[in-house]
Design a protein around this motif. Structure first.
Motif, mmCIF file in Angstrom:
data_model
loop_
_atom_site.group_PDB
_atom_site.id
_atom_site.type_symbol
_atom_site.label_atom_id
_atom_site.label_comp_id
_atom_site.label_asym_id
_atom_site.label_seq_id
_atom_site.Cartn_x
_atom_site.Cartn_y
_atom_site.Cartn_z
ATOM 1 N N VAL A 149 0.884 -1.167 0.000
ATOM 2 C CA VAL A 149 0.000 0.000 0.000
ATOM 3 C C VAL A 149 0.924 1.220 0.000
ATOM 4 N N ILE A 150 0.936 1.929 -1.117
ATOM 5 C CA ILE A 150 1.925 2.974 -1.356
ATOM 6 C C ILE A 150 1.365 4.371 -1.086
ATOM 7 N N ASP A 151 2.010 5.108 -0.208
ATOM 8 C CA ASP A 151 1.809 6.552 -0.009
ATOM 9 C C ASP A 151 0.368 6.996 0.249
ATOM 10 N N MET A 152 -0.390 6.200 0.949
ATOM 11 C CA MET A 152 -1.761 6.596 1.288
ATOM 12 C C MET A 152 -1.743 7.421 2.575
ATOM 13 N N GLN A 153 -1.046 8.547 2.474
ATOM 14 C CA GLN A 153 -0.819 9.425 3.614
ATOM 15 C C GLN A 153 -1.714 10.658 3.523
ATOM 16 N N VAL A 154 -2.069 11.178 4.668
ATOM 17 C CA VAL A 154 -2.964 12.333 4.750
ATOM 18 C C VAL A 154 -2.503 13.468 3.844
ATOM 19 N N GLY A 155 -1.242 13.844 3.921
ATOM 20 C CA GLY A 155 -0.731 14.968 3.138
ATOM 21 C C GLY A 155 -0.630 14.700 1.655
ATOM 22 N N VAL A 156 -0.708 13.431 1.259
ATOM 23 C CA VAL A 156 -0.647 13.064 -0.152
ATOM 24 C C VAL A 156 -2.052 13.037 -0.752
ATOM 25 N N ALA B 159 1.692 15.222 11.016
ATOM 26 C CA ALA B 159 0.294 14.899 10.702
ATOM 27 C C ALA B 159 0.128 14.531 9.231
ATOM 28 N N SER B 160 0.802 15.234 8.344
ATOM 29 C CA SER B 160 0.652 14.962 6.912
ATOM 30 C C SER B 160 1.306 13.641 6.504
ATOM 31 N N TRP B 161 2.283 13.165 7.253
ATOM 32 C CA TRP B 161 2.994 11.913 6.960
ATOM 33 C C TRP B 161 2.183 10.684 7.358
ATOM 34 N N GLN B 162 1.237 10.838 8.277
ATOM 35 C CA GLN B 162 0.473 9.703 8.808
ATOM 36 C C GLN B 162 -0.357 9.026 7.724
ATOM 37 N N LEU B 163 -0.571 7.732 7.890
ATOM 38 C CA LEU B 163 -1.481 7.005 6.998
ATOM 39 C C LEU B 163 -2.895 7.556 7.169
#
Length: 174
Positions: free
Chosen positions: A8-15, A61-65
């Motif tokens: 599961v790739i880069d499903m982060q809040v900031g993304v 916060a933006s890094w979090q899943l």
């Protein structure tokens, strides 16, 4: 021991919930969770890849899943600095240690990180299954995110010159 893992790739809040919201995000989260549940039922490892840079600092916060993802304490997490999840990370070693030679792939961004990881995995000899309804991206370059997703699903589906078959199927068919 299983021979398959889910990335599961880069499903982060900031993304996915940044200035722009990722295309089809609610459905993608539901389908990723369906893939996660199927992986766990079969004993497959679930590996979360998280991009890290100045805007996505580890622990921020933006890094979090994304909060709607069904991650668990024992899931592997790998940080990366480049689009390709294999580039200068421990992913290849982790997969080798677990005897993994098949990958299910979903996440963000279809046209960058997902595609880069998928192509490197194919070149490394993994059998790759793209979860066609469990990846997303942002609108860019005059294209909507939906157009990009549909284009890449079609292009991957039409790709035949690979050492092992590249499969493109929805989460319900995993």
């Amino acid at each position: 021991m299983s021979d398959t893992a889910l990335l599961v790739i880069d499903m982060q809040v900031g993304v996915v919930e940044g200035e722009l919201r990722a295309a089809r995000l609610d459905a993608v989260l539901d389908n990723l969770n369906a893939a996660i549940a199927k992986a766990r039922q079969r004993g497959y490892p679930v590996i979360f890849i998280q991009h890290e840079d100045e805007e996505l600092e580890r622990g921020s916060a933006s890094w979090q899943l994304h909060a709607k993802l069904a991650d668990q304490e024992g899931d592997a997490r790998i940080g990366k600095r480049y689009g390709d999840s294999f580039c200068e990370t421990e992913l290849a070693g982790l997969l080798a240690d677990k005897g993994i030679d098949k990958l299910w792939i979903g996440g963000c961004a279809t046209d960058f990180c997902v595609d880069s990881t998928l192509r490197n995995a194919v070149s490394r000899g993994y059998q790759v299954t793209v979860v066609s309804d469990a990846h997303t991206t942002l609108s860019a370059f005059e294209l909507s995110g939906e157009q990009v997703i549909d284009h890449f699903n079609a292009a991957w589906h039409a790709t035949g010159a690979t050492p092992k078959p590249l499969r493109v199927i929805p989460a319900a068919e995993l």
